[in-house]
Design a protein around this motif. Structure first.
Motif, PDB file in Angstrom:
ATOM      1  N   PHE A  56       1.324  -1.444   0.377  1.00 48.22           N
ATOM      2  CA  PHE A  56       0.252  -0.312  -0.038  1.00 48.22           C
ATOM      3  C   PHE A  56       1.358   1.336   0.273  1.00 48.22           C
ATOM      4  CE2 PHE A  56      -2.585  -3.350   1.815  1.00 48.22           C
ATOM      5  CZ  PHE A  56      -3.642  -2.973   0.907  1.00 48.22           C
ATOM      6  N   ASP A  57       0.296   1.997  -1.308  1.00 48.30           N
ATOM      7  CA  ASP A  57       1.898   3.406  -1.205  1.00 48.30           C
ATOM      8  C   ASP A  57       1.056   4.244  -1.346  1.00 48.30           C
ATOM      9  OD1 ASP A  57       3.479   4.800  -2.038  1.00 48.30           O
ATOM     10  OD2 ASP A  57       3.671   4.299  -3.315  1.00 48.30           O
ATOM     11  N   LEU A  58       0.480   4.527  -0.007  1.00 45.23           N
ATOM     12  CA  LEU A  58      -0.621   5.924  -0.199  1.00 45.23           C
ATOM     13  C   LEU A  58      -0.234   6.605   0.451  1.00 45.23           C
ATOM     14  CD1 LEU A  58      -4.012   3.774   1.223  1.00 45.23           C
ATOM     15  CD2 LEU A  58      -2.837   4.078  -1.394  1.00 45.23           C
ATOM     16  N   ASP A  59       0.883   7.202   0.654  1.00 37.74           N
ATOM     17  CA  ASP A  59       1.155   8.219   1.310  1.00 37.74           C
ATOM     18  C   ASP A  59       0.958   9.423   0.693  1.00 37.74           C
ATOM     19  OD1 ASP A  59       3.229   7.142   2.701  1.00 37.74           O
ATOM     20  OD2 ASP A  59       5.030   7.163   1.794  1.00 37.74           O
ATOM     21  N   GLY A  60       0.169  10.372   1.173  1.00 43.60           N
ATOM     22  CA  GLY A  60      -0.776  12.144   0.544  1.00 43.60           C
ATOM     23  C   GLY A  60      -1.695  11.547   0.347  1.00 43.60           C
ATOM     24  N   LEU A  61      -1.895  10.471   0.795  1.00 45.77           N
ATOM     25  CA  LEU A  61      -3.971  10.198  -0.085  1.00 45.77           C
ATOM     26  C   LEU A  61      -4.546  10.554   1.728  1.00 45.77           C
ATOM     27  CD1 LEU A  61      -3.335   7.480  -2.905  1.00 45.77           C
ATOM     28  CD2 LEU A  61      -3.015  10.154  -2.860  1.00 45.77           C
ATOM     29  N   GLU A  62      -3.934  10.520   2.208  1.00 45.74           N
ATOM     30  CA  GLU A  62      -4.667  10.601   3.736  1.00 45.74           C
ATOM     31  C   GLU A  62      -6.290  10.813   3.336  1.00 45.74           C
ATOM     32  OE1 GLU A  62       0.172   9.772   4.804  1.00 45.74           O
ATOM     33  OE2 GLU A  62      -1.513  11.677   3.119  1.00 45.74           O
ATOM     34  N   ASP A  63      -6.719  11.840   2.815  1.00 45.81           N
ATOM     35  CA  ASP A  63      -7.753  12.067   3.125  1.00 45.81           C
ATOM     36  C   ASP A  63      -8.440  11.409   1.658  1.00 45.81           C
ATOM     37  OD1 ASP A  63      -7.370  14.137   4.900  1.00 45.81           O
ATOM     38  OD2 ASP A  63      -6.798  16.116   3.866  1.00 45.81           O
ATOM     39  N   TRP A  64      -8.239  11.094   1.325  1.00 48.75           N
ATOM     40  CA  TRP A  64      -9.133  10.029   0.036  1.00 48.75           C
ATOM     41  C   TRP A  64      -9.500   8.804   0.137  1.00 48.75           C
ATOM     42  CZ3 TRP A  64      -7.293   9.293  -5.644  1.00 48.75           C
ATOM     43  CH2 TRP A  64      -6.281   9.859  -5.589  1.00 48.75           C
ATOM     44  N   HIS A  65     -10.565   8.837  -0.438  1.00 49.08           N
ATOM     45  CA  HIS A  65     -11.496   7.682   0.893  1.00 49.08           C
ATOM     46  C   HIS A  65     -11.269   6.186  -0.180  1.00 49.08           C
ATOM     47  CE1 HIS A  65     -15.072   6.766   2.921  1.00 49.08           C
ATOM     48  NE2 HIS A  65     -15.574   5.570   2.179  1.00 49.08           N
ATOM     49  N   ILE A  66     -11.291   4.930   0.841  1.00 51.63           N
ATOM     50  CA  ILE A  66     -11.146   4.036   0.119  1.00 51.63           C
ATOM     51  C   ILE A  66     -11.887   2.731   0.884  1.00 51.63           C
ATOM     52  CG2 ILE A  66      -9.725   3.374   2.354  1.00 51.63           C
ATOM     53  CD1 ILE A  66      -7.813   1.318   0.405  1.00 51.63           C
ATOM     54  N   TRP A  67     -12.743   1.810  -0.370  1.00 49.06           N
ATOM     55  CA  TRP A  67     -13.869   0.753   0.341  1.00 49.06           C
ATOM     56  C   TRP A  67     -12.112  -0.396  -0.733  1.00 49.06           C
ATOM     57  CZ3 TRP A  67     -14.385   5.513  -2.357  1.00 49.06           C
ATOM     58  CH2 TRP A  67     -15.609   6.391  -2.298  1.00 49.06           C
ATOM     59  N   TRP A  68     -12.224  -0.658   0.329  1.00 47.01           N
ATOM     60  CA  TRP A  68     -11.359  -1.589   0.065  1.00 47.01           C
ATOM     61  C   TRP A  68     -11.558  -3.885   1.040  1.00 47.01           C
ATOM     62  CZ3 TRP A  68      -9.817  -5.930   3.516  1.00 47.01           C
ATOM     63  CH2 TRP A  68      -9.113  -7.049   3.717  1.00 47.01           C
ATOM     64  N   GLY A  69     -11.291  -4.253  -0.069  1.00 53.19           N
ATOM     65  CA  GLY A  69     -12.037  -6.273  -0.026  1.00 53.19           C
ATOM     66  C   GLY A  69     -10.787  -6.467  -0.731  1.00 53.19           C
ATOM     67  N   ALA A  70     -11.509  -8.325   0.439  1.00 56.31           N
ATOM     68  CA  ALA A  70     -10.170  -9.666   0.326  1.00 56.31           C
ATOM     69  C   ALA A  70     -10.135 -10.669   0.504  1.00 56.31           C
ATOM     70  CB  ALA A  70      -9.276  -9.238   1.018  1.00 56.31           C
ATOM     71  N   ARG A 124     -11.838   6.981   5.480  1.00 51.25           N
ATOM     72  CA  ARG A 124     -11.041   7.892   5.026  1.00 51.25           C
ATOM     73  C   ARG A 124      -9.198   6.964   4.935  1.00 51.25           C
ATOM     74  NH1 ARG A 124      -7.522  10.798   8.100  1.00 51.25           N
ATOM     75  NH2 ARG A 124      -6.338  12.737   7.484  1.00 51.25           N
ATOM     76  N   VAL A 125      -8.232   7.131   4.600  1.00 49.90           N
ATOM     77  CA  VAL A 125      -7.223   6.121   4.320  1.00 49.90           C
ATOM     78  C   VAL A 125      -6.403   6.449   5.643  1.00 49.90           C
ATOM     79  CG1 VAL A 125      -5.067   6.122   3.224  1.00 49.90           C
ATOM     80  CG2 VAL A 125      -7.425   6.770   1.659  1.00 49.90           C
ATOM     81  N   GLY A 126      -6.479   8.102   6.421  1.00 50.26           N
ATOM     82  CA  GLY A 126      -5.859   8.275   7.169  1.00 50.26           C
ATOM     83  C   GLY A 126      -6.320   7.421   8.383  1.00 50.26           C
ATOM     84  N   ASP A 127      -7.141   6.989   8.524  1.00 44.92           N
ATOM     85  CA  ASP A 127      -7.761   7.063   9.617  1.00 44.92           C
ATOM     86  C   ASP A 127      -8.255   5.406   9.995  1.00 44.92           C
ATOM     87  OD1 ASP A 127      -8.988   8.989  10.631  1.00 44.92           O
ATOM     88  OD2 ASP A 127     -11.115   8.792   9.913  1.00 44.92           O
TER      89      ASP A 127
END
Length: 256
Positions: A198-212, A225-228
């Protein structure tokens, strides 16, 4: 004069994201009509072979499975650190796969065969390219088709009860390896597959919907929120891999 041998049929079948209930009627009928299935086996106790077998047991009991040991892929940093190097490694891997699959078809000159592909064969899967290599070699004779399947992209959207894009918005589908390139290029709605990190540096305020492992008993979901929630995602990913023995994840990232 002996009758001509009928041309065998080879079908690449999308079997959905893992839930045997999500296979299409067309796919199930194709499995039942086949004489045997070819599946790649990455290790002796490969859980993905077992998962494919569960689909077969549900929809085509008795279909013979030919497990082919999957050739090793060069995963060294020297070989995969650049886009061109990675592409070369994958081509070599596909060539090795094609040679093994061709040998199975030559050893078994009769009978229709199916390849069971996770999700849909159109999204980040090599089976179509490998079948084309076998056909181009000219030693194995067959006609072939592709049956679409329900992809992890669709299951992700359904599980989170979302549309994958806002009104009029584009959707860029890429890999974890090329996520940063997509974001730096201006993409603001990105669906990521084949994510090993997960290379998400700088995207802390973006929203993520994740599933595995969507559609399986080990399915896991996180959104926010990515940062959360990034820590939650990483822990859920590790737990899924530990419990299932494998992990396939996909996620949508959207700029605020």
């Amino acid at each position: 004069m002996s009758p001509a041998r009928p041309v065998r049929r080879l079908t690449v079948v999308g079997i959905g994201a893992g839930d045997p209930d999500q296979i299409t009627v067309e796919a199930a009928e194709t499995l039942r009509a086949a004489d045997f299935a070819i599946v790649a086996q990455k290790r002796d106790d490969d859980p993905l072979v077992a998962a494919r077998q569960a689909v077969i047991d549900r929809h085509a009991p008795g279909l013979q499975v030919v497990a082919v040991p999957d050739p090793e892929r060069d995963r060294s940093a020297a070989a995969t650190s650049t886009t061109s190097g990675y592409a070369g490694v994958v081509v070599d891997w596909h060539d090795a796969r094609a040679a093994l699959y061709e040998q199975v078809l030559l050893d078994r000159p009769d009978g229709d065969v199916v390849f069971l592909v996770w999700g849909d064969p159109a999204f980040y899967d090599s089976t179509i390219r490998v079948v084309e290599k076998v056909l181009a070699a000219g030693r194995a004779d067959f006609v072939w088709d592709v049956i679409p399947g329900i992809s992890a992209l669709q299951v992700l959207a359904a599980r989170h009860r979302i549309v994958l894009h806002d009104v009029g918005q584009a959707l860029l589908v890429t890999t974890g390896r090329r996520l940063r390139e997509a974001v730096d290029g201006g993409a603001d709605n990105v669906l990521v597959m084949l994510s090993a990190r997960f290379d998400l540096d700088g995207l802390e305020d973006w929203h993520i919907w994740w599933g595995a492992n969507l559609g399986t008993a080990h399915e896991s979901l996180v959104a926010g929120r990515v940062g959360d929630v990034l820590g939650d995602v990483e822990r859920a990913r590790a737990a899924t891999k530990a419990s299932a023995g494998w992990v396939m994840d996909v996620y949508l990232l959207r700029a605020p």
